[in-house]
Design a protein around this motif. Structure first.
Motif, PDB file in Angstrom:
ATOM      1  N   THR A  21       0.982  -1.345  -0.107  1.00 40.94           N
ATOM      2  CA  THR A  21      -0.032  -0.080   0.020  1.00 40.94           C
ATOM      3  C   THR A  21       0.927   1.267  -0.001  1.00 40.94           C
ATOM      4  OG1 THR A  21       0.109  -0.002   2.460  1.00 40.94           O
ATOM      5  CG2 THR A  21      -1.923  -1.223   1.263  1.00 40.94           C
ATOM      6  N   ALA A  22       0.483   2.150  -0.638  1.00 37.59           N
ATOM      7  CA  ALA A  22       1.049   3.679  -0.681  1.00 37.59           C
ATOM      8  C   ALA A  22       0.048   4.612  -0.475  1.00 37.59           C
ATOM      9  CB  ALA A  22       1.587   3.801  -1.907  1.00 37.59           C
ATOM     10  N   LEU A  23       0.270   5.507   0.494  1.00 38.48           N
ATOM     11  CA  LEU A  23      -0.367   6.757   0.991  1.00 38.48           C
ATOM     12  C   LEU A  23       0.300   7.824   0.461  1.00 38.48           C
ATOM     13  CD1 LEU A  23      -2.784   7.954   2.496  1.00 38.48           C
ATOM     14  CD2 LEU A  23      -1.043   8.228   4.512  1.00 38.48           C
ATOM     15  N   VAL A  24      -0.439   8.765  -0.274  1.00 40.26           N
ATOM     16  CA  VAL A  24      -0.015   9.699  -1.121  1.00 40.26           C
ATOM     17  C   VAL A  24      -0.613  11.146  -0.353  1.00 40.26           C
ATOM     18  CG1 VAL A  24       0.185  11.176  -3.177  1.00 40.26           C
ATOM     19  CG2 VAL A  24       0.261   8.602  -3.095  1.00 40.26           C
TER      20      VAL A  24
ATOM     21  N   SER B 138       2.718  -0.657 -11.399  1.00 40.91           N
ATOM     22  CA  SER B 138       3.219  -1.695 -12.125  1.00 40.91           C
ATOM     23  C   SER B 138       4.028  -2.684 -11.142  1.00 40.91           C
ATOM     24  CB  SER B 138       4.512  -1.012 -13.044  1.00 40.91           C
ATOM     25  OG  SER B 138       5.468  -0.486 -12.312  1.00 40.91           O
ATOM     26  N   ARG B 139       4.236  -2.010  -9.997  1.00 40.42           N
ATOM     27  CA  ARG B 139       4.657  -2.996  -8.727  1.00 40.42           C
ATOM     28  C   ARG B 139       3.821  -3.553  -7.870  1.00 40.42           C
ATOM     29  NH1 ARG B 139       8.700  -0.230 -11.395  1.00 40.42           N
ATOM     30  NH2 ARG B 139      10.638  -0.881 -11.395  1.00 40.42           N
ATOM     31  N   GLY B 140       2.469  -3.271  -8.136  1.00 35.89           N
ATOM     32  CA  GLY B 140       1.357  -3.772  -7.363  1.00 35.89           C
ATOM     33  C   GLY B 140       1.072  -3.101  -6.215  1.00 35.89           C
ATOM     34  N   TYR B 141       1.377  -1.738  -6.277  1.00 35.02           N
ATOM     35  CA  TYR B 141       0.884  -1.046  -5.031  1.00 35.02           C
ATOM     36  C   TYR B 141      -0.562  -0.543  -5.025  1.00 35.02           C
ATOM     37  CZ  TYR B 141       5.482  -0.357  -2.862  1.00 35.02           C
ATOM     38  OH  TYR B 141       6.493  -0.818  -2.139  1.00 35.02           O
ATOM     39  N   VAL B 142      -1.284  -0.469  -4.212  1.00 34.75           N
ATOM     40  CA  VAL B 142      -2.768   0.126  -4.334  1.00 34.75           C
ATOM     41  C   VAL B 142      -2.476   1.538  -3.527  1.00 34.75           C
ATOM     42  CG1 VAL B 142      -4.758  -0.199  -3.025  1.00 34.75           C
ATOM     43  CG2 VAL B 142      -3.792  -2.200  -3.962  1.00 34.75           C
ATOM     44  N   VAL B 143      -2.977   2.335  -4.202  1.00 35.85           N
ATOM     45  CA  VAL B 143      -2.641   3.709  -3.825  1.00 35.85           C
ATOM     46  C   VAL B 143      -3.859   4.516  -3.240  1.00 35.85           C
ATOM     47  CG1 VAL B 143      -1.862   6.103  -4.690  1.00 35.85           C
ATOM     48  CG2 VAL B 143      -0.644   3.807  -5.572  1.00 35.85           C
TER      49      VAL B 143
ATOM     50  N   VAL C 120       4.172   2.439   2.059  1.00 35.69           N
ATOM     51  CA  VAL C 120       5.080   3.565   1.687  1.00 35.69           C
ATOM     52  C   VAL C 120       4.239   4.876   1.887  1.00 35.69           C
ATOM     53  CG1 VAL C 120       6.134   4.837  -0.401  1.00 35.69           C
ATOM     54  CG2 VAL C 120       6.564   2.299  -0.136  1.00 35.69           C
ATOM     55  N   VAL C 121       4.793   5.782   2.480  1.00 37.53           N
ATOM     56  CA  VAL C 121       4.076   7.290   2.216  1.00 37.53           C
ATOM     57  C   VAL C 121       4.864   8.176   1.407  1.00 37.53           C
ATOM     58  CG1 VAL C 121       3.788   9.360   3.681  1.00 37.53           C
ATOM     59  CG2 VAL C 121       3.187   7.356   4.677  1.00 37.53           C
ATOM     60  N   ILE C 122       4.138   8.910   0.649  1.00 37.60           N
ATOM     61  CA  ILE C 122       4.676   9.854  -0.506  1.00 37.60           C
ATOM     62  C   ILE C 122       3.935  11.296  -0.200  1.00 37.60           C
ATOM     63  CG2 ILE C 122       5.033  10.543  -2.982  1.00 37.60           C
ATOM     64  CD1 ILE C 122       4.537   7.429  -3.589  1.00 37.60           C
TER      65      ILE C 122
ATOM     66  N   LEU D  59       8.917   8.791   0.897  1.00 42.33           N
ATOM     67  CA  LEU D  59       9.220   9.599  -0.457  1.00 42.33           C
ATOM     68  C   LEU D  59       8.707  11.098  -0.580  1.00 42.33           C
ATOM     69  CD1 LEU D  59      10.767   9.890  -3.254  1.00 42.33           C
ATOM     70  CD2 LEU D  59       8.521   8.944  -4.214  1.00 42.33           C
ATOM     71  N   GLY D  60       9.598  11.883  -0.252  1.00 47.60           N
ATOM     72  CA  GLY D  60       9.242  13.327  -0.321  1.00 47.60           C
ATOM     73  C   GLY D  60       9.658  14.075  -1.576  1.00 47.60           C
ATOM     74  N   ILE D  61       8.633  14.859  -2.136  1.00 45.71           N
ATOM     75  CA  ILE D  61       8.897  15.532  -3.506  1.00 45.71           C
ATOM     76  C   ILE D  61       8.628  16.983  -3.041  1.00 45.71           C
ATOM     77  CG2 ILE D  61       8.246  15.685  -5.736  1.00 45.71           C
ATOM     78  CD1 ILE D  61       7.416  12.967  -5.512  1.00 45.71           C
ATOM     79  N   CYS D  62       9.548  17.768  -3.548  1.00 39.98           N
ATOM     80  CA  CYS D  62       9.545  19.257  -3.512  1.00 39.98           C
ATOM     81  C   CYS D  62       9.124  19.741  -1.720  1.00 39.98           C
ATOM     82  CB  CYS D  62       8.506  20.061  -4.404  1.00 39.98           C
ATOM     83  SG  CYS D  62       8.809  21.733  -4.476  1.00 39.98           S
TER      84      CYS D  62
END
Length: 254
Positions: free
Chosen positions: A5-8, A26-31, A51-53, A88-91
Motif C-alpha cells: 500500500t502507498a499513502l499519497v 506496475s509494482r502492485g501498489y494499491v494507492v 510507503v508514504v509519499i 518519499l518526499g517531493i518538493c
C-alpha cells in the motif's frame, strides 16, 4: 496475500502523483490519496502503510500557522521517520521531511523554475538518483531547506540541495519526478505569471523546454522511483523496507 500500500499526501489537485502513479501500480501498489488541506490527519495511522509519499504544494513547510494541516503532516512524517518506515518526499514533501528530521525549511534567494540540470554527488551515483545524471529535471520552487543531520546528500542544483536519503527507506527530492505533460501545462497556465522575472521561464520557453526534455525526464523518473521501490522490497521491513505483501492491511485509525 494483499498488495503493498502507498499513502499519497496531496496538497493541490494540480500537483498530483502523475508520472509516479504507473511506477507504483506496475509494482502492485494499491494507492490511496489524501487531500491534506481537508483530510482529518488525526485519523491516519502513520505506520499502517508500506510507503508514504508527500507531494509538492504552494505552501511553505515553515507556514504551519497559516496552514495547520502542514503541522499535522510533519507530525505524521516525524512518527514515520522515527520508525524508519519508507517515505518519499517531493518538493514541499522534501522540505517537510527536513523539518521532521530536525532541520529548517526556508524561503531561499533564488526561484528555480523549468527543466534544470543537477549535479549528482558520489553518494548519489551509487543509488537511484544516478538516473537523473545528464537529464534536466523539472523544478518549480522558491523554498529550500537545510540538510538534516545524518542524511546523505545525493544531488544539488546551482543554488540548493536537491536530493537526500537515509539508507534505503527515506528518499527526498526537491525536483519533480512526478511531472507529466498535463501537470507541466497546468503549472504554466496557473503560475507562470508569478515567475516573469526568472530567466527561461516565460510560457513559450517552458513549453519549448517541455518538448525537449519531458520524455527523458519521465524515463529518468520512472527508473529512479522504480529502483527505490525495488530496493524497499529487497531490504525487508526489519530494515525500513516494505513488508511482504500480506503484512499491511491497516489504513486509518479505528
Amino acid at each position: 496475500m494483499s498488495s503493498p500500500t502507498a499513502l499519497v499526501l496531496r496538497h493541490d489537485v494540480g500537483i498530483g502523483l502523475g508520472n509516479v502513479a504507473a511506477t507504483l501500480t506496475s509494482r502492485g501498489y494499491v494507492v490511496t490519496t489524501l487531500d491534506t488541506p481537508t483530510a482529518d490527519l488525526a485519523e491516519v495511522d502513520p505506520l499502517a502503510w508500506d510507503v508514504v509519499i508527500a507531494l509538492g504544494g504552494a505552501e511553505g513547510a515553515y507556514e504551519t500557522d497559516l496552514h495547520p494541516h502542514l503541522a499535522r503532516e510533519i507530525e505524521l512524517l516525524t512518527a514515520r521517520a522515527a520508525a524508519r518506515r519508507p517515505i518519499l518526499g517531493i518538493c514541499l514533501g522534501a522540505q517537510m521531511l527536513a523539518v521532521a528530521l530536525g532541520a529548517r525549511a526556508w524561503r531561499g534567494p533564488v526561484h528555480e523554475v523549468g527543466f534544470l540540470p543537477l549535479a549528482v554527488t558520489e553518494a548519489g551515483t551509487a543509488g537511484p538518483v544516478r538516473h537523473v545524471i545528464g537529464v534536466p529535471m523539472m523544478q518549480w520552487h522558491h523554498d529550500t531547506f537545510d540538510l538534516p543531520d545524518g542524511v546523505d546528500l545525493l544531488a544539488t542544483s546551482a543554488s540548493y540541495p536537491q536530493a537526500y536519503a537515509i539508507g534505503s527507506w527515506l528518499l527526498a527530492v526537491q525536483f519533480h519526478p512526478e511531472v507529466d505533460e498535463a501537470i507541466v501545462d497546468g503549472w504554466i497556465e496557473r503560475w507562470q505569471h508569478e515567475v516573469t522575472d526568472v530567466p527561461g521561464a516565460s510560457a513559450a520557453e517552458l513549453l519549448a523546454a517541455k518538448d525537449t526534455h519531458l520524455d527523458a525526464a519521465q524515463a529518468a523518473s520512472r527508473a529512479l522511483v522504480g529502483e527505490w521501490l525495488d530496493g524497499l522490497a529487497r531490504s525487508g521491513p526489519d530494515r525500513g523496507g516494505v513488508a511482504p505483501a500480506h503484512a499491511s492491511s491497516g489504513r486509518l485509525r479505528s
